[in-house]
Design an enzyme around this catalytic site. Structure first.
Site, PDB file in Angstrom:
ATOM      1  N   ALA A   9       0.891  -1.102   0.075  1.00 28.23           N
ATOM      2  CA  ALA A   9       0.195   0.078   0.160  1.00 28.23           C
ATOM      3  C   ALA A   9       0.890   1.081  -0.209  1.00 28.23           C
ATOM      4  CB  ALA A   9      -0.919   0.056   1.328  1.00 28.23           C
ATOM      5  N   ALA A  10       0.206   2.204  -0.126  1.00 33.41           N
ATOM      6  CA  ALA A  10       0.902   3.719   0.027  1.00 33.41           C
ATOM      7  C   ALA A  10       1.156   3.834   1.619  1.00 33.41           C
ATOM      8  CB  ALA A  10       0.255   4.866  -0.525  1.00 33.41           C
ATOM      9  N   MET A  11       1.598   4.919   2.067  1.00 35.48           N
ATOM     10  CA  MET A  11       1.564   5.274   3.550  1.00 35.48           C
ATOM     11  C   MET A  11       0.206   5.697   4.195  1.00 35.48           C
ATOM     12  SD  MET A  11       4.949   5.308   4.492  1.00 35.48           S
ATOM     13  CE  MET A  11       4.811   6.522   6.009  1.00 35.48           C
ATOM     14  N   ASN A  12       0.114   5.258   5.325  1.00 40.53           N
ATOM     15  CA  ASN A  12      -1.118   5.327   6.149  1.00 40.53           C
ATOM     16  C   ASN A  12      -2.241   4.761   5.823  1.00 40.53           C
ATOM     17  OD1 ASN A  12       0.632   7.110   8.054  1.00 40.53           O
ATOM     18  ND2 ASN A  12       0.279   8.527   6.683  1.00 40.53           N
ATOM     19  N   GLY A  14      -2.873   1.616   6.843  1.00 40.16           N
ATOM     20  CA  GLY A  14      -3.514   0.642   7.852  1.00 40.16           C
ATOM     21  C   GLY A  14      -2.674  -0.874   7.647  1.00 40.16           C
ATOM     22  N   SER A  16      -0.029  -1.752   9.237  1.00 37.86           N
ATOM     23  CA  SER A  16       0.483  -2.472  10.378  1.00 37.86           C
ATOM     24  C   SER A  16      -0.878  -2.844  11.390  1.00 37.86           C
ATOM     25  CB  SER A  16       1.412  -1.347  11.283  1.00 37.86           C
ATOM     26  OG  SER A  16       2.596  -1.136  10.578  1.00 37.86           O
ATOM     27  N   GLU A  88       7.229  -3.683   7.214  1.00 40.34           N
ATOM     28  CA  GLU A  88       8.198  -2.756   6.630  1.00 40.34           C
ATOM     29  C   GLU A  88       8.928  -3.782   5.624  1.00 40.34           C
ATOM     30  OE1 GLU A  88       8.144   0.163   6.764  1.00 40.34           O
ATOM     31  OE2 GLU A  88       7.453   0.804   8.885  1.00 40.34           O
ATOM     32  N   GLN A  90       9.408  -3.626   2.607  1.00 39.52           N
ATOM     33  CA  GLN A  90      10.003  -3.041   1.328  1.00 39.52           C
ATOM     34  C   GLN A  90      11.751  -3.025   1.558  1.00 39.52           C
ATOM     35  OE1 GLN A  90       7.701  -1.482   3.473  1.00 39.52           O
ATOM     36  NE2 GLN A  90       8.670   0.577   4.181  1.00 39.52           N
ATOM     37  N   CYS A 147      -8.082  14.342  -2.719  1.00 41.49           N
ATOM     38  CA  CYS A 147      -9.007  14.304  -3.704  1.00 41.49           C
ATOM     39  C   CYS A 147     -10.226  13.183  -3.742  1.00 41.49           C
ATOM     40  CB  CYS A 147      -8.510  14.629  -5.213  1.00 41.49           C
ATOM     41  SG  CYS A 147      -7.652  13.023  -5.803  1.00 41.49           S
TER      42      CYS A 147
END
Length: 223
Positions: A9-12, A14, A16, A88, A90, A147
């Site tokens: 996913a992208a950051m933030n 969820g 974790s 983490e 990545q 957006c």
């Protein structure tokens, strides 16, 4: 046959939180879940997986030089392992991804990896690239841009709120990361001295939805 999973996913988004919930499900049933997270984010030398909603659990730290297969074989001899969770992901090396694949293939232990797909410049992380190539199951965890569109990219802002277009792939400092859709990521990352050579007239607006594909899951069912 156990499988190697990659939830990205992208950051933030969820990630974790979902990992901790899944690990809790194993532990609630009396099963042994082995948790890993990157040593890059160790707090005082202690590994911890933390979520935005305030949950945190101690975890083993992994470093680029670690042989995860050997570690897991040793741990499994001491106590049977029912599942491996890697946060983490990545930051795994390509070699470590293959070590985890062998855990699934030869030790019959499912391995669930959670991480970012790309960095702030839109480039694949080494671990993510290898997981995308060889994982048995790929899952996208959704979050949204300001957006309302699905966010797939990450912008790194410096301490003054300016978007960073250059820098190390990994930075531990005062930077702030914001997830955005590709369109708004490009607007932030584009060099302001570059003049766009064309303009496109957009079609009439259509309702915004994360569920653009028939098999997409709703925002309420992230992951």
């Amino acid at each position: 046959m156990a499988k190697l999973y990659f939830s990205y996913a992208a950051m933030n988004a969820g990630k974790s939180t979902i990992l901790l919930q899944a690990a809790h499900n194993y532990q609630e049933r009396g099963m042994n879940a082995l948790l890993y997270t990157s040593a890059l984010y160790a707090e005082g030398g202690v590994g911890k997986i933390s979520s935005r909603i305030g949950l945190d659990v101690e975890a083993n730290l992994y470093r680029a030089e670690d042989n995860l297969l050997e570690q897991i074989i040793t741990a499994n001899k001491q106590q049977k392992i029912d599942c491996i969770f890697v946060d983490e992901a990545q930051f795994l090396t390509a070699q470590q991804v293959w070590q985890l694949a062998r855990v699934a293939d030869h030790m019959n232990i499912p391995v669930m990896c959670y991480g970012l797909r790309t960095d702030f410049q839109g480039k694949l992380f080494e671990g993510s690239a290898e997981l995308l190539a060889i994982a048995d199951i790929l899952r996208e965890i959704r979050t949204i841009c300001e957006c309302g569109s699905k966010a797939t990219m990450v912008v790194r802002f410096d301490e003054h709120g300016q978007p960073m277009r250059e820098g190390d792939q990994v930075a531990i400092g005062k930077e702030i990361y914001v997830s955005m859709c590709r369109k708004h990521w490009e607007e932030k990352m584009r060099d302001p001295s570059v003049v766009t050579a064309f303009r496109l007239e957009p079609n009439a607006a259509t309702p915004i939805s994360l569920d653009e594909d028939e098999d997409d899951e709703s925002l309420a069912q992230l992951g």
